[in-house]
Design a protein around this motif. Structure first.
Motif, PDB file in Angstrom:
ATOM      1  N   TYR A 120       0.820  -1.204   0.000  1.00  0.00           N
ATOM      2  CA  TYR A 120       0.000   0.000   0.000  1.00  0.00           C
ATOM      3  C   TYR A 120       0.856   1.256   0.000  1.00  0.00           C
ATOM      4  CZ  TYR A 120      -3.382   3.479   1.436  1.00  0.00           C
ATOM      5  OH  TYR A 120      -4.165   4.596   1.485  1.00  0.00           O
ATOM      6  N   ALA A 121       1.914   1.291   0.808  1.00  0.00           N
ATOM      7  CA  ALA A 121       2.757   2.488   0.895  1.00  0.00           C
ATOM      8  C   ALA A 121       3.468   2.757  -0.432  1.00  0.00           C
ATOM      9  CB  ALA A 121       3.769   2.335   2.021  1.00  0.00           C
ATOM     10  N   ALA A 122       3.969   1.702  -1.063  1.00  0.00           N
ATOM     11  CA  ALA A 122       4.652   1.883  -2.346  1.00  0.00           C
ATOM     12  C   ALA A 122       3.680   2.354  -3.420  1.00  0.00           C
ATOM     13  CB  ALA A 122       5.323   0.584  -2.766  1.00  0.00           C
ATOM     14  N   ASN A 123       2.498   1.781  -3.460  1.00  0.00           N
ATOM     15  CA  ASN A 123       1.496   2.198  -4.442  1.00  0.00           C
ATOM     16  C   ASN A 123       1.043   3.638  -4.199  1.00  0.00           C
ATOM     17  OD1 ASN A 123       1.576  -0.284  -5.699  1.00  0.00           O
ATOM     18  ND2 ASN A 123      -0.160  -1.101  -4.552  1.00  0.00           N
ATOM     19  N   SER A 124       0.915   4.006  -2.943  1.00  0.00           N
ATOM     20  CA  SER A 124       0.529   5.379  -2.616  1.00  0.00           C
ATOM     21  C   SER A 124       1.603   6.368  -3.043  1.00  0.00           C
ATOM     22  CB  SER A 124       0.271   5.514  -1.120  1.00  0.00           C
ATOM     23  OG  SER A 124      -0.817   4.724  -0.742  1.00  0.00           O
ATOM     24  N   ALA A 125       2.860   6.019  -2.806  1.00  0.00           N
ATOM     25  CA  ALA A 125       3.958   6.900  -3.220  1.00  0.00           C
ATOM     26  C   ALA A 125       3.992   7.031  -4.738  1.00  0.00           C
ATOM     27  CB  ALA A 125       5.287   6.364  -2.699  1.00  0.00           C
ATOM     28  N   TRP A 126       3.796   5.916  -5.435  1.00  0.00           N
ATOM     29  CA  TRP A 126       3.781   5.947  -6.905  1.00  0.00           C
ATOM     30  C   TRP A 126       2.648   6.837  -7.410  1.00  0.00           C
ATOM     31  CZ3 TRP A 126       6.961   4.737 -10.686  1.00  0.00           C
ATOM     32  CH2 TRP A 126       6.467   4.699 -11.982  1.00  0.00           C
ATOM     33  N   GLN A 127       1.505   6.720  -6.799  1.00  0.00           N
ATOM     34  CA  GLN A 127       0.353   7.540  -7.193  1.00  0.00           C
ATOM     35  C   GLN A 127       0.649   9.024  -6.978  1.00  0.00           C
ATOM     36  OE1 GLN A 127      -2.609   6.409  -8.441  1.00  0.00           O
ATOM     37  NE2 GLN A 127      -3.426   8.478  -8.647  1.00  0.00           N
ATOM     38  N   CYS A 128       1.203   9.355  -5.845  1.00  0.00           N
ATOM     39  CA  CYS A 128       1.534  10.761  -5.556  1.00  0.00           C
ATOM     40  C   CYS A 128       2.573  11.303  -6.527  1.00  0.00           C
ATOM     41  CB  CYS A 128       2.030  10.905  -4.121  1.00  0.00           C
ATOM     42  SG  CYS A 128       0.752  10.706  -2.890  1.00  0.00           S
ATOM     43  N   LEU A 129       3.590  10.516  -6.837  1.00  0.00           N
ATOM     44  CA  LEU A 129       4.625  10.956  -7.776  1.00  0.00           C
ATOM     45  C   LEU A 129       4.061  11.101  -9.195  1.00  0.00           C
ATOM     46  CD1 LEU A 129       7.687   8.925  -6.530  1.00  0.00           C
ATOM     47  CD2 LEU A 129       7.322  11.387  -6.356  1.00  0.00           C
ATOM     48  N   SER A 130       3.159  10.224  -9.576  1.00  0.00           N
ATOM     49  CA  SER A 130       2.545  10.323 -10.899  1.00  0.00           C
ATOM     50  C   SER A 130       1.709  11.595 -11.024  1.00  0.00           C
ATOM     51  CB  SER A 130       1.665   9.106 -11.173  1.00  0.00           C
ATOM     52  OG  SER A 130       2.443   7.945 -11.213  1.00  0.00           O
ATOM     53  N   VAL A 131       0.942  11.902 -10.001  1.00  0.00           N
ATOM     54  CA  VAL A 131       0.124  13.119 -10.009  1.00  0.00           C
ATOM     55  C   VAL A 131       1.016  14.355 -10.013  1.00  0.00           C
ATOM     56  CG1 VAL A 131      -1.535  14.469  -8.657  1.00  0.00           C
ATOM     57  CG2 VAL A 131      -1.873  12.018  -8.966  1.00  0.00           C
ATOM     58  N   LEU A 132       2.091  14.332  -9.245  1.00  0.00           N
ATOM     59  CA  LEU A 132       3.025  15.451  -9.212  1.00  0.00           C
ATOM     60  C   LEU A 132       3.678  15.672 -10.571  1.00  0.00           C
ATOM     61  CD1 LEU A 132       4.459  17.578  -7.444  1.00  0.00           C
ATOM     62  CD2 LEU A 132       6.203  15.854  -7.014  1.00  0.00           C
ATOM     63  N   ALA A 133       4.101  14.593 -11.230  1.00  0.00           N
ATOM     64  CA  ALA A 133       4.715  14.713 -12.554  1.00  0.00           C
ATOM     65  C   ALA A 133       3.718  15.247 -13.577  1.00  0.00           C
ATOM     66  CB  ALA A 133       5.258  13.362 -13.000  1.00  0.00           C
ATOM     67  N   PHE A 134       2.481  14.771 -13.508  1.00  0.00           N
ATOM     68  CA  PHE A 134       1.444  15.249 -14.426  1.00  0.00           C
ATOM     69  C   PHE A 134       1.203  16.741 -14.230  1.00  0.00           C
ATOM     70  CE2 PHE A 134      -3.010  16.231 -15.251  1.00  0.00           C
ATOM     71  CZ  PHE A 134      -3.128  15.828 -16.569  1.00  0.00           C
ATOM     72  N   ASN A 135       1.027  17.163 -12.983  1.00  0.00           N
ATOM     73  CA  ASN A 135       0.767  18.580 -12.702  1.00  0.00           C
ATOM     74  C   ASN A 135       1.962  19.459 -13.072  1.00  0.00           C
ATOM     75  OD1 ASN A 135      -1.809  18.083 -11.798  1.00  0.00           O
ATOM     76  ND2 ASN A 135      -1.184  17.880  -9.668  1.00  0.00           N
ATOM     77  N   LEU A 136       3.158  18.954 -12.855  1.00  0.00           N
ATOM     78  CA  LEU A 136       4.363  19.709 -13.221  1.00  0.00           C
ATOM     79  C   LEU A 136       4.445  19.892 -14.730  1.00  0.00           C
ATOM     80  CD1 LEU A 136       6.953  21.009 -12.133  1.00  0.00           C
ATOM     81  CD2 LEU A 136       8.061  18.798 -12.429  1.00  0.00           C
ATOM     82  N   SER A 137       4.147  18.834 -15.491  1.00  0.00           N
ATOM     83  CA  SER A 137       4.213  18.964 -16.953  1.00  0.00           C
ATOM     84  C   SER A 137       3.126  19.902 -17.471  1.00  0.00           C
ATOM     85  CB  SER A 137       4.095  17.596 -17.619  1.00  0.00           C
ATOM     86  OG  SER A 137       2.796  17.082 -17.482  1.00  0.00           O
ATOM     87  N   ARG A 138       1.929  19.844 -16.889  1.00  0.00           N
ATOM     88  CA  ARG A 138       0.865  20.750 -17.320  1.00  0.00           C
ATOM     89  C   ARG A 138       1.181  22.196 -16.948  1.00  0.00           C
ATOM     90  NH1 ARG A 138      -4.061  18.473 -19.370  1.00  0.00           N
ATOM     91  NH2 ARG A 138      -3.266  16.607 -20.360  1.00  0.00           N
ATOM     92  N   GLY A 139       1.706  22.399 -15.753  1.00  0.00           N
ATOM     93  CA  GLY A 139       2.077  23.753 -15.347  1.00  0.00           C
ATOM     94  C   GLY A 139       3.178  24.327 -16.219  1.00  0.00           C
ATOM     95  N   PHE A 140       4.152  23.495 -16.573  1.00  0.00           N
ATOM     96  CA  PHE A 140       5.226  23.931 -17.464  1.00  0.00           C
ATOM     97  C   PHE A 140       4.670  24.336 -18.815  1.00  0.00           C
ATOM     98  CE2 PHE A 140       8.324  22.791 -20.774  1.00  0.00           C
ATOM     99  CZ  PHE A 140       9.343  23.662 -20.446  1.00  0.00           C
ATOM    100  N   GLN A 141       3.755  23.529 -19.347  1.00  0.00           N
ATOM    101  CA  GLN A 141       3.175  23.859 -20.642  1.00  0.00           C
ATOM    102  C   GLN A 141       2.292  25.098 -20.576  1.00  0.00           C
ATOM    103  OE1 GLN A 141       1.797  20.551 -23.169  1.00  0.00           O
ATOM    104  NE2 GLN A 141       2.534  19.241 -21.503  1.00  0.00           N
TER     105      GLN A 141
END
Length: 99
Positions: free
Chosen positions: A3-24
């Motif tokens: 659960y902890a690893a999946n939660s961390a992966w989910q948080c990092l995926s959302v962060l990467a998505f938001n970072l790429s959208r904000g950059f664009q």
């Protein structure tokens, strides 16, 4: 499969998505008209396209006159893309440095 690893992966995926959208949004996203079929107000590139166009580029960091400069070669299309990215980021940096 923890659960902890999946939660961390989910948080990092959302962060990467938001970072790429904000950059664009800060650099290259163009506004488009809204319709029933299209909910987003901007055109975005996929993360794969963004990575291929901006990050997976051959270049060399040079220091002419004491200032770091990225040399991406003589291709006008590549140089034009980096210049289009540089102008809005420089303006955004100017605004945030005044805060």
């Amino acid at each position: 499969m923890r659960y902890a690893a999946n939660s961390a992966w989910q948080c990092l995926s959302v962060l990467a998505f938001n970072l790429s959208r904000g950059f664009q949004l800060a650099t290259t996203a163009r506004r488009r008209t809204a319709s029933r079929e299209r909910w987003t107000l901007f055109t975005f590139e996929t993360i794969h396209t963004l990575r291929a166009l901006c990050l997976q580029r051959a270049g060399i960091l040079m220091h002419p006159q004491g200032r770091a400069t990225l040399d991406v070669g003589p291709a006008p299309g590549v140089a034009d893309r980096f210049e289009r990215l540089d102008r809005p980021l420089a303006a955004w940096n100017f605004v945030t440095s005044r805060l």
